[in-house]
Design a protein around this motif. Structure first.
Motif, mmCIF file in Angstrom:
data_model
loop_
_atom_site.group_PDB
_atom_site.id
_atom_site.type_symbol
_atom_site.label_atom_id
_atom_site.label_comp_id
_atom_site.label_asym_id
_atom_site.label_seq_id
_atom_site.Cartn_x
_atom_site.Cartn_y
_atom_site.Cartn_z
ATOM 1 N N SER A 64 48.843 26.012 31.803
ATOM 2 C CA SER A 64 48.432 25.151 32.374
ATOM 3 C C SER A 64 46.750 24.991 32.579
ATOM 4 N N GLY A 65 46.180 26.353 32.307
ATOM 5 C CA GLY A 65 45.145 27.074 32.707
ATOM 6 C C GLY A 65 44.222 26.701 34.028
ATOM 7 N N LEU A 66 45.045 27.096 35.084
ATOM 8 C CA LEU A 66 44.150 27.552 36.553
ATOM 9 C C LEU A 66 43.266 29.144 36.544
ATOM 10 N N SER A 67 43.782 29.798 35.326
ATOM 11 C CA SER A 67 43.189 30.612 35.062
ATOM 12 C C SER A 67 41.737 30.713 34.209
ATOM 13 N N GLY A 68 42.120 29.707 33.190
ATOM 14 C CA GLY A 68 40.609 29.098 32.476
ATOM 15 C C GLY A 68 39.910 28.586 32.979
ATOM 16 N N GLU A 69 40.336 27.512 34.583
ATOM 17 C CA GLU A 69 39.530 27.271 34.675
ATOM 18 C C GLU A 69 38.207 27.972 35.602
ATOM 19 N N ILE A 70 39.061 29.381 35.652
ATOM 20 C CA ILE A 70 38.439 30.177 36.420
ATOM 21 C C ILE A 70 37.354 30.675 35.013
ATOM 22 N N LEU A 71 37.509 31.550 34.259
ATOM 23 C CA LEU A 71 37.027 32.149 33.030
ATOM 24 C C LEU A 71 35.776 30.631 32.846
ATOM 25 N N ASP A 72 36.064 29.369 32.544
ATOM 26 C CA ASP A 72 34.620 28.832 32.149
ATOM 27 C C ASP A 72 33.816 28.736 33.434
#
Length: 285
Positions: A64-72
């Protein structure tokens, strides 16, 4: 209760354990958010990408993009793949910045060679060890080989890929590392807090090429320091505004760098640069 990957293969678990309701519950659970954030930060440390250059990362099993949020937050451009449609739908609803792909990683990737500057994965790799049937193309060795071979092709030279995963035995670790090495990767396993049952984490740190003298990082030793966890949590909260949403550090230079990388990757619809790029808007009230 045993882990989901031990009870069903990924194509079944993606709908049974991570359906619409379960995907939203998983994403809004604060403990899941914190664990995912801690492991993503650690994976980025092991990835060791110079901060001076824009990079394009692949998030394997992005959910759901939890890691992607950190990448952002860290200023990375990224794309994510996942087998669970409901998890990707939640990511879309949360308006993550990454490009999302519905993909069974055990069938391999179709990305152009050298597309990515690195890859991370949190709590996903062990799913490849669960076979649906006795058919050869569904066996763990076949799926692992397809995964690592196509991933190796999709990464530029030199680069790194870091996978946090939950092996159930040393034999599984040996199987995974041997197939990764046959696909062309260097590197190996990094274990944080090996003497702690609660804090122990296993990372597979892989290298493409030998440029820059890549060496396997050392794992963290001793017991996990509660102060370290507190500092990570405090930094995370500092990035939130009064509504609870994350605040990205996105000044004009960051926006221009990200837009240029999008153009280099051939992404369509990138807005042109102007005097208004990155300008802060005045408050309405």
């Amino acid at each position: 209760m045993s882990r989901p990957e031990l009870q069903a293969p990924p194509e079944f678990a993606s709908t049974f354990y991570y359906g619409d309701t379960e995907a939203k519950k998983y994403t809004t659970n604060t403990r899941n958010q914190q664990i995912q954030a801690d492991m993503t930060y650690r994976a980025l440390e092991l990835l060791n990408i110079p901060s001076s250059q824009p990079v394009f990362l692949l998030d394997v099993g992005c959910g759901s993009g939890l890691s992607g949020e950190i990448l952002d937050e860290e200023g990375y451009v990224w794309a994510g793949v996942d087998i669970a449609p409901s998890m990707l739908q939640v990511a879309l609803e949360r308006e993550v910045d990454g490009d999302l792909f519905l993909q069974d990683i055990g069938q391999g990737f179709g990305f152009r060679p050298g597309s990515f500057d690195g890859a991370i994965s949190i709590s996903v790799l062990q799913w490849l060890l669960n076979a649906e049937t006795s058919h050869p193309t569904s066996s763990p060795p076949y799926r692992l080989n397809r995964f690592f071979t196509t991933l190796y092709s999709a990464l530029r030279n030199p680069s790194r890929a870091v996978f946090q995963f939950y092996p159930s035995s040393d034999d599984q670790i040996q199987l995974i590392t041997s197939i990764a090495q046959k696909a062309g990767f260097g590197g190996g396993v990094v274990v944080d807090y090996p003497n702690s049952k609660k804090a122990k984490k296993v990372f597979l740190c892989l290298f493409v090429g030998s440029g820059g003298g890549q060496q396997l990082p050392k794992g963290l030793e001793g017991e996990e320091d509660d102060h370290v966890r507190f500092e990570r949590r405090r930094e995370k909260e500092k990035r939130r505004d009064r509504t609870g949403k994350r605040k990205g550090v996105k000044d004009k230079a960051w926006i221009l760098k990200k837009k240029e990388l999008y153009r280099q990757r051939g992404k369509e619809g990138v807005p042109r640069d102007s005097k208004y790029t990155g300008r802060k808007r005045k408050s309405i009230f």
